[in-house]
Design an enzyme around this catalytic site. Structure first.
Site, PDB file in Angstrom:
ATOM      1  N   ASP A  13       0.847  -1.192   0.000  1.00  0.00           N
ATOM      2  CA  ASP A  13       0.000   0.000   0.000  1.00  0.00           C
ATOM      3  C   ASP A  13       0.883   1.242   0.000  1.00  0.00           C
ATOM      4  O   ASP A  13       1.969   1.235   0.586  1.00  0.00           O
ATOM      5  CB  ASP A  13      -0.901  -0.009   1.243  1.00  0.00           C
ATOM      6  CG  ASP A  13      -2.171   0.790   1.020  1.00  0.00           C
ATOM      7  OD1 ASP A  13      -2.302   1.441  -0.039  1.00  0.00           O
ATOM      8  OD2 ASP A  13      -3.033   0.778   1.910  1.00  0.00           O
ATOM      9  N   ARG A  20       0.310   7.387  -3.008  1.00  0.00           N
ATOM     10  CA  ARG A  20       0.724   8.504  -2.133  1.00  0.00           C
ATOM     11  C   ARG A  20       2.202   8.841  -2.336  1.00  0.00           C
ATOM     12  O   ARG A  20       2.596   9.992  -2.332  1.00  0.00           O
ATOM     13  CB  ARG A  20       0.467   8.125  -0.658  1.00  0.00           C
ATOM     14  CG  ARG A  20      -0.931   8.474  -0.203  1.00  0.00           C
ATOM     15  CD  ARG A  20      -1.274   7.804   1.098  1.00  0.00           C
ATOM     16  NE  ARG A  20      -1.654   6.413   0.882  1.00  0.00           N
ATOM     17  CZ  ARG A  20      -1.943   5.557   1.866  1.00  0.00           C
ATOM     18  NH1 ARG A  20      -1.868   5.947   3.116  1.00  0.00           N
ATOM     19  NH2 ARG A  20      -2.310   4.323   1.588  1.00  0.00           N
ATOM     20  N   ASN A  67      -9.367  -3.295  -7.387  1.00  0.00           N
ATOM     21  CA  ASN A  67      -8.452  -2.361  -8.062  1.00  0.00           C
ATOM     22  C   ASN A  67      -8.843  -2.034  -9.499  1.00  0.00           C
ATOM     23  O   ASN A  67      -8.368  -1.049 -10.066  1.00  0.00           O
ATOM     24  CB  ASN A  67      -7.004  -2.894  -8.037  1.00  0.00           C
ATOM     25  CG  ASN A  67      -6.355  -2.811  -6.672  1.00  0.00           C
ATOM     26  OD1 ASN A  67      -5.463  -3.591  -6.339  1.00  0.00           O
ATOM     27  ND2 ASN A  67      -6.787  -1.869  -5.833  1.00  0.00           N
ATOM     28  N   ARG A  94       1.387  -4.807   6.593  1.00  0.00           N
ATOM     29  CA  ARG A  94       0.723  -3.835   5.712  1.00  0.00           C
ATOM     30  C   ARG A  94       1.437  -2.497   5.823  1.00  0.00           C
ATOM     31  O   ARG A  94       1.687  -2.004   6.928  1.00  0.00           O
ATOM     32  CB  ARG A  94      -0.755  -3.658   6.062  1.00  0.00           C
ATOM     33  CG  ARG A  94      -1.424  -2.698   5.080  1.00  0.00           C
ATOM     34  CD  ARG A  94      -2.912  -2.684   5.143  1.00  0.00           C
ATOM     35  NE  ARG A  94      -3.442  -1.865   4.055  1.00  0.00           N
ATOM     36  CZ  ARG A  94      -4.633  -1.988   3.523  1.00  0.00           C
ATOM     37  NH1 ARG A  94      -5.466  -2.885   3.978  1.00  0.00           N
ATOM     38  NH2 ARG A  94      -5.011  -1.197   2.537  1.00  0.00           N
ATOM     39  N   ARG A 111      -5.977  -2.586   8.148  1.00  0.00           N
ATOM     40  CA  ARG A 111      -7.059  -3.527   7.856  1.00  0.00           C
ATOM     41  C   ARG A 111      -6.562  -4.562   6.856  1.00  0.00           C
ATOM     42  O   ARG A 111      -5.528  -4.372   6.220  1.00  0.00           O
ATOM     43  CB  ARG A 111      -8.289  -2.781   7.317  1.00  0.00           C
ATOM     44  CG  ARG A 111      -7.999  -1.933   6.123  1.00  0.00           C
ATOM     45  CD  ARG A 111      -9.219  -1.179   5.607  1.00  0.00           C
ATOM     46  NE  ARG A 111      -8.778  -0.322   4.522  1.00  0.00           N
ATOM     47  CZ  ARG A 111      -8.316   0.918   4.673  1.00  0.00           C
ATOM     48  NH1 ARG A 111      -8.284   1.470   5.873  1.00  0.00           N
ATOM     49  NH2 ARG A 111      -7.886   1.613   3.637  1.00  0.00           N
TER      50      ARG A 111
HETATM   51  C1  FPP Z   1      -0.864  -0.153  -3.612  1.00  0.00           C
HETATM   52  O1  FPP Z   1      -0.702   1.213  -3.612  1.00  0.00           O
HETATM   53  C2  FPP Z   1      -0.501  -0.833  -4.851  1.00  0.00           C
HETATM   54  C3  FPP Z   1      -1.351  -1.459  -5.716  1.00  0.00           C
HETATM   55  C4  FPP Z   1      -2.760  -1.561  -5.510  1.00  0.00           C
HETATM   56  C5  FPP Z   1      -1.002  -2.128  -6.951  1.00  0.00           C
HETATM   57  C6  FPP Z   1       0.149  -2.510  -7.637  1.00  0.00           C
HETATM   58  C7  FPP Z   1       1.375  -3.015  -7.091  1.00  0.00           C
HETATM   59  C8  FPP Z   1       2.518  -2.950  -7.770  1.00  0.00           C
HETATM   60  C9  FPP Z   1       2.646  -2.342  -9.106  1.00  0.00           C
HETATM   61  C10 FPP Z   1       3.726  -3.471  -7.145  1.00  0.00           C
HETATM   62  C11 FPP Z   1       3.881  -4.949  -7.398  1.00  0.00           C
HETATM   63  C12 FPP Z   1       4.503  -5.208  -8.645  1.00  0.00           C
HETATM   64  C13 FPP Z   1       4.802  -6.400  -9.114  1.00  0.00           C
HETATM   65  C14 FPP Z   1       5.615  -6.463 -10.312  1.00  0.00           C
HETATM   66  C15 FPP Z   1       4.341  -7.682  -8.491  1.00  0.00           C
HETATM   67  P1  FPP Z   1      -1.917   2.234  -3.821  1.00  0.00           P
HETATM   68  O2  FPP Z   1      -1.932   2.646  -5.247  1.00  0.00           O
HETATM   69  O3  FPP Z   1      -3.186   1.615  -3.323  1.00  0.00           O
HETATM   70  O4  FPP Z   1      -1.456   3.411  -2.914  1.00  0.00           O
HETATM   71  P2  FPP Z   1      -2.323   4.610  -2.302  1.00  0.00           P
HETATM   72  O5  FPP Z   1      -3.189   4.022  -1.223  1.00  0.00           O
HETATM   73  O6  FPP Z   1      -1.293   5.528  -1.750  1.00  0.00           O
HETATM   74  O7  FPP Z   1      -3.124   5.223  -3.403  1.00  0.00           O
END
Ligand code: FPP
Length: 246
Positions: A30, A34, A78, A190, A196
């Site tokens: 996570d 940000r 997502n 996390r 959570r």
């Molecule tokens: C969380 O940050 C990240 C994700 C939901 C998705 C993607 C993850 C990656 C690209 C890294 C893993 C990569 C590989 C190659 C396995 P967020 O976007 O939810 O952060 P935020 O809460 O700050 O918006």
């Protein structure tokens, strides 16, 4: 006996070492968005850095002796993000899988994908299956949750179990989850200050220790893993029973 030994000499191999009490660590990634926003960059940039952090942290976990790593890389929720962002995440994942296939014999990792892969392109889904099959004999494991949601996993397992006519037990139920045959996580980490599970491993997390850190995922370093490991070993896991000290 020390709870974990320190190997100060080898920086590449890390400092903490784990034993069989910490076989499986799971990460809820996570904070990519940000991380990028704080730098005035588009969210996609945070995901690219997040992918680098992912490689760094998985490698480090292997170095300190953790046998199984699970990451929540992409949830069923997502998909509701802007198309540009989703496309970037999916292409990062696809590139990662492609690279993992090429580096299979170098890395010696068994890959398992948790989630419904039918939503990805047939080429990507086939690559995932190929990687799982080609790596099935390796001991160290990496589970990547993609298009994963734990409630959907539980419903799917219940439907399969009902259709199979097998006796309904905790063991038979668990054998229909995406994680069939894999020990439950001992520790779930996390990042980014959220506290959570967000529909991640709800069945498997029954006795997992939970660790939350304010560190944003792209900033995750081996030292952050060390802190989570140290915190884990300072806890007393009773699994519902009692120990000498209580
Ligand atoms: C969380 O940050 C990240 C994700 C939901 C998705 C993607 C993850 C990656 C690209 C890294 C893993 C990569 C590989 C190659 C396995 P967020 O976007 O939810 O952060 P935020 O809460 O700050 O918006």
């Amino acid at each position: 006996m020390a709870l974990f030994s320190r190997n100060e000499k080898s920086s590449s191999e890390g400092r903490v070492k784990v034993d069989d009490r910490l076989r499986h660590i799971a990460f809820i990634l996570d904070g990519n968005g940000r991380w990028a926003r704080r730098r005035g960059m588009p969210r996609e940039f945070g995901h690219s850095e997040g992918a680098q952090a992912f490689k760094r942290i998985v490698r480090y976990c292997g170095d300190i002796g953790i046998k199984i790593v699970t990451v929540y890389a992409f949830s069923t929720e997502n998909w509701s993000r802007p198309k540009k962002e989703v496309d970037r995440i999916v292409s990062l994942l696809d590139e990662y899988i492609d690279g993992a296939e090429r580096e299979l014999t170098e890395n010696e990792i068994r890959y398992t994908f948790l989630g419904d892969r039918s939503v990805f392109s047939p080429e990507m889904a086939a690559r995932m299956t190929r990687l799982e099959e080609a790596s099935a004999h390796y001991e160290k494991r990496l589970n990547i949750a993609l298009n994963y949601g734990s409630r959907a996993e539980i419903v799917r397992a219940a439907a399969e179990l009902a259709a199979s006519g097998e006796p309904i037990t905790e063991e038979s139920f668990a054998s229909h989850l995406y994680t069939a045959g894999c020990p439950d996580p001992d520790l779930i980490v996390r990042t980014a200050n959220e506290r959570r599970l967000s529909n991640f491993l709800l069945w498997q997390a029954a006795y997992s220790e939970l660790y939350f850190t304010p560190t944003l995922w792209p900033d995750m370093q081996p030292e952050d893993v060390d802190r989570a490991v140290e915190d884990f070993y300072a806890r007393e896991r009773r699994f519902g029973g009692v120990t000498d000290s209580n």
